[in-house]
Write an enzyme that holds these catalytic residues in place. Structure first.
Site, PDB file in Angstrom:
ATOM      1  N   HIS A   1      68.061  17.307  71.858  1.00 47.87           N
ATOM      2  CA  HIS A   1      69.386  17.887  72.091  1.00 47.87           C
ATOM      3  C   HIS A   1      69.370  18.657  73.416  1.00 47.87           C
ATOM      4  O   HIS A   1      68.310  19.106  73.866  1.00 47.87           O
ATOM      5  CB  HIS A   1      69.741  18.912  71.010  1.00 47.87           C
TER       6      HIS A   1
ATOM      7  N   SER B   1      69.064  25.115  61.105  1.00 46.86           N
ATOM      8  CA  SER B   1      68.849  23.765  61.645  1.00 46.86           C
ATOM      9  C   SER B   1      68.184  23.800  63.018  1.00 46.86           C
ATOM     10  O   SER B   1      68.023  24.855  63.626  1.00 46.86           O
ATOM     11  CB  SER B   1      70.188  23.048  61.750  1.00 46.86           C
ATOM     12  N   CYS B   2      67.831  22.640  63.506  1.00 42.66           N
ATOM     13  CA  CYS B   2      67.119  22.528  64.784  1.00 42.66           C
ATOM     14  C   CYS B   2      67.909  23.166  65.921  1.00 42.66           C
ATOM     15  O   CYS B   2      67.379  23.998  66.668  1.00 42.66           O
ATOM     16  CB  CYS B   2      66.786  21.077  65.092  1.00 42.66           C
TER      17      CYS B   2
ATOM     18  N   ARG C   1      71.573  14.707  70.264  1.00 45.34           N
ATOM     19  CA  ARG C   1      71.017  13.354  70.162  1.00 45.34           C
ATOM     20  C   ARG C   1      71.661  12.678  68.949  1.00 45.34           C
ATOM     21  O   ARG C   1      71.979  13.341  67.962  1.00 45.34           O
ATOM     22  CB  ARG C   1      69.497  13.391  70.057  1.00 45.34           C
TER      23      ARG C   1
ATOM     24  N   ALA D   1      78.000  27.654  65.461  1.00 42.56           N
ATOM     25  CA  ALA D   1      78.432  29.046  65.619  1.00 42.56           C
ATOM     26  C   ALA D   1      78.421  29.737  64.259  1.00 42.56           C
ATOM     27  O   ALA D   1      77.987  30.889  64.134  1.00 42.56           O
ATOM     28  CB  ALA D   1      79.829  29.093  66.231  1.00 42.56           C
TER      29      ALA D   1
END
Lengths: 315, 315
Positions: free
Chosen positions: A194, A113-114, A142, A169
């Site tokens: 973020h 993911s981002c 965000r 994590a």
């Protein structure tokens, strides 16, 4: 590489913009009538598109990729999934800077993911220069992308989740299996980027300058100086708008040089992650890694020059 | 204790509401005409009010308290300042749970800021049960109070400051002089409450239950259970609105039981701080500590019962 086309389910402004930009649009048979009504020109069906392709990048919402997988398998097409899917959708999770070679020869790969992509870039860069012992991170996420008008919160700080660790994590460990890492995540009412507050325990006692140098020598990581007076995600975005970046995309991790604090082997560091664009270069690299088109450095270099990615100090 | 009155500079809705509630309003001579025009009844001048008082609680904006001090000194009146002032405005910084006795006999005391007050309550409570070695904290700060229509950000995450540590660690040390603490702070677009992500290094390896028990045995700290399904500041505020709290004030620290993660002496903990009301009980206790009216436990107990503060598990 050549883009065969993109597939859309909804006959909306995104589909119309793709066609206007000269990208071939393929759709599900069931949506034919909707696209006709909307006057959006269609090049064929999704199955035709996949049939014409050598690899599929599945960028569908969380969980849909896993459902789509059966189709790719039945059509014998390799596919790349996104971080919204569970890790077991693929044979390997992928971060170009961390484990490019692990994707070699694989048919199903998942780009993390981002947030995880951004964090892995930073961690693997630090690991190249320092002996990393432990990572503790707070993610300030965000709430929604700018276009997502139905998501929130709009006036709250949301623990996401309450119980530790956040999935980040766990996700990091799909790539760096033995890392001691724990993450806490909070959603806040903003749409831009973020922010991660990272604490890294390393051997020795590296100086602030050594850490800045390590990060600014890496690809896909940009530093922001104290003199720039940038202290927020809004000002980062403003800089990229002024630079003329299409969609103000920021596929680079952007860190604040002056946020680095190093003492007794404890490194503190804050950086921002643009959720909409950060995984784009990694998806492109994953195509090359899986297909054996290029080796790691060559692929990353080609992707970065094609997309116009920056490195070093931004401003 | 008796409230002589309050002093206001602006003839606004806050002043009008005070008078409507039967609180005597005192003003600066220079503002007389403004209050007359606004039709707000005034009981006298600020100097008359101070003259009639035994102690002043200065709740003016950052920096104004220091300027006001000369007046209190010249009128030989003890005064309590707020956390927006520098520590050296007073003879001692104050947290009721941490250092009540330090304010005894002092003429000038400063109640630390909202974030520092909340954090000190938690730290001193943990210190009562565990040997605290080190604290690392990320503060996710609300951008503005609900009434502050000119403040931001409204769509950004702001490093506050970029360079470590944030003033909170410094402020904590005005009360707990020898603590190893480092804080990072970020402002986000919300008005309801602050949130702190705390990492505490302790001797031994306390269980989650022991930590919850320690916190829920303390005054002015409330736990939120997993079963409540509360995971955000908005839901905390909603609970207090439903309870009928005036102004939905939450002078208690509110922690998420399920956010506690304890492993190898490393404790993780998330809690929320209501910036508008958390320092109110501490200001009342400071009056008693300075004047010698009550001992610590008696004062805290009286303040809490008068204000209706809760302890233990909220829901």
């Amino acid at each position: 590489m050549e883009l065969v086309g993109i597939s859309k389910l909804n006959a909306d402004y995104e589909a119309a913009m793709a066609v206007r930009k000269g990208i071939k649009l393929f759709i599900d048979e069931s949506a034919k009538e909707n696209f006709k009504k909307a006057g959006i020109e269609v090049a064929g069906t999704k199955v035709e598109m996949i049939s014409d392709s050598q690899i599929v990048i599945d960028a569908t919402p969380d969980g849909i990729g896993a459902k789509n997988k059966a189709l790719y398998v039945s059509m014998k097409k390799p596919a790349i999934f996104q971080g919204g899917e569970d890790a077991d959708v693929a044979e390997a999770s992928f971060s170009a800077l961390c484990n490019y070679d692990e994707a070699k020869g694989k048919n199903y790969v998942r780009v993390v993911s981002c947030n995880t992509t951004g964090m892995l870039r930073v961690i693997c860069t630090l690991k190249n220069s320092f002996k990393v012992r432990k990572i503790r991170a707070v993610l300030i996420r965000r709430a929604a992308d700018p276009r997502e008008v139905k998501k929130g919160p709009i006036n709250s700080i949301l623990l996401n989740p309450v119980e530790l660790p956040s999935h980040h994590a766990v996700d990091i460990k799909t790539v760096l299996k033995d890392l001691d890492i724990l993450t806490m995540a909070y959603v806040v009412p903003t749409t831009l980027m973020h922010v991660h507050a990272l604490t890294v325990q390393v051997d020795g006692n590296p100086s602030k300058e050594e850490i800045i140098n390590a990060l600014e020598s890496s690809r896909r990581i940009l530093g922001i100086s104290k003199d720039s007076k940038i202290a927020s995600t809004a000002e980062i975005v403003e800089t990229f708008r002024d630079m003329g970046r299409i969609r103000y995309d920021v596929p680079e991790v952007v860190f604040f040089e002056d946020s680095i604090h190093s003492s007794n082997g404890e490194i503190f560091l804050t950086y921002a992650v643009h959720q909409e664009s950060i995984v784009v270069p990694e998806n492109i690299d994953a195509v090359r890694a899986m297909s054996g088109l290029k080796e790691k450095e060559e692929s990353i270099s080609l992707t970065d020059s094609t997309l116009g990615l920056l490195r070093g100090r931004l401003v």
